[in-house]
Design a protein around this motif. Sequence first.
Motif, short mmCIF file in Angstrom:
data_model
loop_
_atom_site.label_atom_id
_atom_site.label_comp_id
_atom_site.label_asym_id
_atom_site.label_seq_id
_atom_site.Cartn_x
_atom_site.Cartn_y
_atom_site.Cartn_z
N SER A 249 24.27 38.03 44.68
CA SER A 249 25.46 38.77 45.11
C SER A 249 25.11 40.03 45.86
O SER A 249 24.07 40.66 45.62
CB SER A 249 26.35 39.13 43.91
OG SER A 249 25.65 40.00 43.03
N PHE A 251 27.39 43.54 47.10
CA PHE A 251 28.64 44.30 47.20
C PHE A 251 28.39 45.46 48.14
O PHE A 251 27.44 46.23 47.94
CB PHE A 251 29.09 44.81 45.84
CG PHE A 251 30.46 45.44 45.85
CD1 PHE A 251 31.54 44.79 45.29
CD2 PHE A 251 30.67 46.69 46.44
CE1 PHE A 251 32.80 45.37 45.31
CE2 PHE A 251 31.92 47.27 46.48
CZ PHE A 251 33.00 46.61 45.91
N LYS A 276 26.92 35.52 47.23
CA LYS A 276 28.32 35.92 47.34
C LYS A 276 28.40 37.34 47.88
O LYS A 276 27.75 38.25 47.35
CB LYS A 276 29.02 35.82 45.98
CG LYS A 276 29.11 34.39 45.45
CD LYS A 276 29.95 34.34 44.19
CE LYS A 276 30.02 32.92 43.66
NZ LYS A 276 30.66 32.00 44.64
N LYS A 278 30.86 40.60 48.89
CA LYS A 278 32.13 41.31 48.80
C LYS A 278 32.04 42.59 49.62
O LYS A 278 31.06 43.34 49.50
CB LYS A 278 32.49 41.66 47.36
CG LYS A 278 32.93 40.50 46.51
CD LYS A 278 33.36 40.97 45.13
CE LYS A 278 33.78 39.81 44.25
NZ LYS A 278 34.22 40.26 42.90
N LEU A 280 34.23 46.14 50.59
CA LEU A 280 35.36 47.03 50.30
C LEU A 280 35.42 48.08 51.40
O LEU A 280 34.48 48.85 51.58
CB LEU A 280 35.18 47.69 48.93
CG LEU A 280 36.26 48.68 48.49
CD1 LEU A 280 37.64 48.03 48.50
CD2 LEU A 280 35.94 49.25 47.12
N ALA A 306 32.95 35.37 52.90
CA ALA A 306 32.95 36.71 52.31
C ALA A 306 34.33 37.09 51.82
O ALA A 306 35.35 36.67 52.38
CB ALA A 306 32.45 37.74 53.32
N GLU A 307 34.37 37.90 50.76
CA GLU A 307 35.63 38.49 50.29
C GLU A 307 35.77 39.88 50.91
O GLU A 307 34.88 40.72 50.75
CB GLU A 307 35.64 38.62 48.77
CG GLU A 307 35.67 37.31 48.01
CD GLU A 307 35.74 37.55 46.51
OE1 GLU A 307 36.21 38.63 46.09
OE2 GLU A 307 35.28 36.67 45.75
N HIS A 309 38.10 43.28 51.03
CA HIS A 309 39.15 44.01 50.32
C HIS A 309 39.40 45.33 51.03
O HIS A 309 38.45 46.04 51.39
CB HIS A 309 38.74 44.26 48.87
CG HIS A 309 38.44 43.02 48.10
ND1 HIS A 309 39.38 42.37 47.34
CD2 HIS A 309 37.29 42.29 48.00
CE1 HIS A 309 38.83 41.30 46.77
NE2 HIS A 309 37.57 41.23 47.16
N ARG A 364 35.01 47.84 40.12
CA ARG A 364 36.09 46.96 39.65
C ARG A 364 37.43 47.68 39.72
O ARG A 364 38.45 47.08 40.10
CB ARG A 364 35.80 46.49 38.23
CG ARG A 364 34.75 45.39 38.16
CD ARG A 364 34.72 44.73 36.79
NE ARG A 364 34.23 45.62 35.76
CZ ARG A 364 32.94 45.76 35.43
NH1 ARG A 364 32.01 45.05 36.09
NH2 ARG A 364 32.58 46.58 34.47
N LEU A 367 38.53 47.81 43.31
CA LEU A 367 39.04 46.51 43.76
C LEU A 367 40.47 46.29 43.27
O LEU A 367 41.29 45.68 43.97
CB LEU A 367 38.13 45.39 43.27
CG LEU A 367 36.77 45.28 43.97
CD1 LEU A 367 35.91 44.21 43.30
CD2 LEU A 367 36.94 44.97 45.46
N SER A 372 43.09 42.02 49.15
CA SER A 372 42.20 41.18 49.95
C SER A 372 42.85 40.86 51.28
O SER A 372 44.09 40.84 51.41
CB SER A 372 41.86 39.89 49.20
OG SER A 372 43.04 39.15 48.93
#
Length: 399
Positions: A249, A251, A276, A278, A280, A306-307, A309, A364, A367, A372
């Motif tokens: 992962s 971030f 993975k 993510k 932000l 990709a996520e 946010h 967290r 988020l 998203s």
Amino acid sequence: MELAYWIVGAIAGLILLLALDFKIGRKLHLDQVNKKYFPIRNSNLDIFTHGPELFADYFDELRQAKHHIHILFYIVKNDTFSKEFLSILQTKAKEGVEVRLMVDWVGATLSRKAIRQLRESGAEFAFSRKPSLPFLFYSSQVRNHRKITIIDGKTGYTGGFNVGKEYIDLQKKLSPWRDYHLKVTGEGVQDLQTEFLLDWKMASRINLLQNKIYFPDLEKGRIRQQFVPSEGQMLEDILFNLIQKAEKSIFIGTPYFIPSRRIFNELLRCMEKGVKLKLLVPFKADHILVKEASYPYLRVMVKHGAEIHQYQKGFYHAKVMVIDDKICDIGTANFDQRSMFLNLELNCLIYDQAFISKVNSILRQDLLDSESINQHELNGFNPFRSMKERAARTVAYFL
């Protein structure tokens, strides 16, 4: 018609001169960069995410200073909050504490009166990275984006906050301001001190690095960390090496997502092997075109899984990357080409599981305060945004 030709020729000539100024100036700068890496230290770290709490602690530590206060900020505004900050420095200088304040020549907006009053109190002041001949354009683009404070050689601060009313939630448009700033005690403070004094030497032509009074004995802390200063192209190498290590992962939290092609391709490669990702980023923007400059990258990222946010509860200005919950990077550098190739930055690599767990708890929560964004929203018809994206593409390096 002849006048029009002259105007076009003059503009073309100016662009050529600026391009040559930038190219030659950058080459000479990179040839002179001292690529140094501080060792892994054992320090104690506290993290602040909200300006009022940070500056309450910060001002209290400044008021308790006994020998010296060394401060570097990219921005010190000329507002009521900055006046409180400067008043503390003046008071300490009058008490006999050595006070040195350095600010970036472009970033800071301090008045001449404020600087004069600071010096009259006995404090020393310097501008960092003043533009200089012969490469005036290039040198005007290289900014000192670091934020460093050292108090008595024993307590340090670094991170994303500057000094101005927006950083304590007094500017309605960008409030509340979300950022990450570290307070450091233990072994790592000596590296903050070294970096400050190197920058002070460059700005003031005064070398204090050999003065042992600024480097007291320091006890080991609980957290393994490493300060990594960068300028020129060093940050791209640092980020690339971190991303390469990812197995599960990644971030990334950043106010500006405008990566280099090399970093962008490595992120895509990581996702292709199952990592993975993510991201932000803020929903609000604090500078023109930075949001639009990120859209071409975000579209490809979402397409590859990709996520993404967007932070909704104020303005997100933090700079953080977490790799596999094993390495955490918090510092002054944005995830953009300006930080990678132009600015002077300072990041802190953290290798402590308990502290990374604490950072993950903060992420967290951030988020939860975000929404998203999907491919449809990024690709939706918006001619005004498309026009701004085209404009952003031409100047992305300097945003």
